[in-house]
Design a protein around this motif. Structure first.
Motif, PDB file in Angstrom:
ATOM      1  N   THR A  48     106.438  66.485  16.153  1.00  5.76           N
ATOM      2  CA  THR A  48     106.479  65.382  15.205  1.00  5.76           C
ATOM      3  C   THR A  48     107.081  65.854  13.890  1.00  5.76           C
ATOM      4  O   THR A  48     106.613  66.837  13.312  1.00  5.76           O
ATOM      5  N   ALA A  50     107.481  65.434   9.998  1.00  7.61           N
ATOM      6  CA  ALA A  50     106.644  64.825   8.973  1.00  7.61           C
ATOM      7  C   ALA A  50     106.883  65.500   7.631  1.00  7.61           C
ATOM      8  O   ALA A  50     107.189  66.698   7.576  1.00  7.61           O
ATOM      9  N   LYS A 121      97.888  59.954  10.103  1.00  4.49           N
ATOM     10  CA  LYS A 121      99.250  60.353   9.724  1.00  4.49           C
ATOM     11  C   LYS A 121      99.269  61.770   9.159  1.00  4.49           C
ATOM     12  O   LYS A 121     100.177  62.556   9.451  1.00  4.49           O
ATOM     13  N   THR A 124      99.173  64.193  11.822  1.00  2.00           N
ATOM     14  CA  THR A 124     100.313  63.962  12.735  1.00  2.00           C
ATOM     15  C   THR A 124      99.851  63.621  14.150  1.00  2.00           C
ATOM     16  O   THR A 124     100.455  64.030  15.125  1.00  2.00           O
TER      17      THR A 124
END
Length: 162
Positions: A48, A50, A121, A124
């Motif tokens: 991911t 981020a 969030k 992640t």
């Protein structure tokens, strides 16, 4: 082991996984548009991408800015060798892994009122249900806290026990 201490506390403040603490490079620590600092990363476990804000306190745990690996010489072997004695020296008897620092981050965020979507969030997580486990822990802590206070007068038998 200083690098383990700093990385562990960094994980408590950021929720970063061990694998990502190991891979974290100084080039990943960036100044954000809001003037604060963040990590521009791609997580190892989920791939991911981020940009995650970090606090000044977390940034200080990184040490003096340099090049290459932020937590120099942090490896899985370092953690295996030094974590258990560090935890024991702290007086903690419970089995603790590096991943517990991530759990600490999530639980503290929720306990302090950060909404579950934001925590998800920051961790992640690709699925909100994964983060829900932490919310359940916080709900249990809240229930325990609510039960601690009572306005009822103790019975004579309960008074005699104290």
């Amino acid at each position: 082991c200083d690098v383990l201490r700093r990385a562990g506390l960094f994980s408590c403040l950021t929720g970063l996984r061990l694998s990502d603490c190991i891979r974290l490079q100084w080039e990943n620590i960036v100044k954000l548009a809001d003037g604060g600092w963040g990590m521009d990363i791609i997580t190892k476990k989920t791939s991911t991408a981020a940009i995650l804000p970090i606090s000044e306190e977390a940034l200080q745990l990184c040490g003096e800015r340099g090049t290459g690996q932020v937590f120099k010489n942090l490896t899985n072997s370092t953690v295996a060798l030094y974590l258990k004695p560090w935890i024991k020296a702290s007086g903690i008897e419970k089995h603790i892994t590096f991943h517990c620092f991530r759990h600490t981050f999530a639980t503290l965020q929720l306990a302090e009122g950060t909404d579950i979507y934001t925590v998800s969030k920051l961790l992640t997580h690709s699925n909100l249900a994964t983060t829900q486990v932490y919310a359940d822990v916080v709900d249990e802590l809240k229930r325990d806290a609510a039960e601690r206070i009572s306005l009822k007068m103790p019975t004579k038998a309960e008074s005699d026990q104290t």
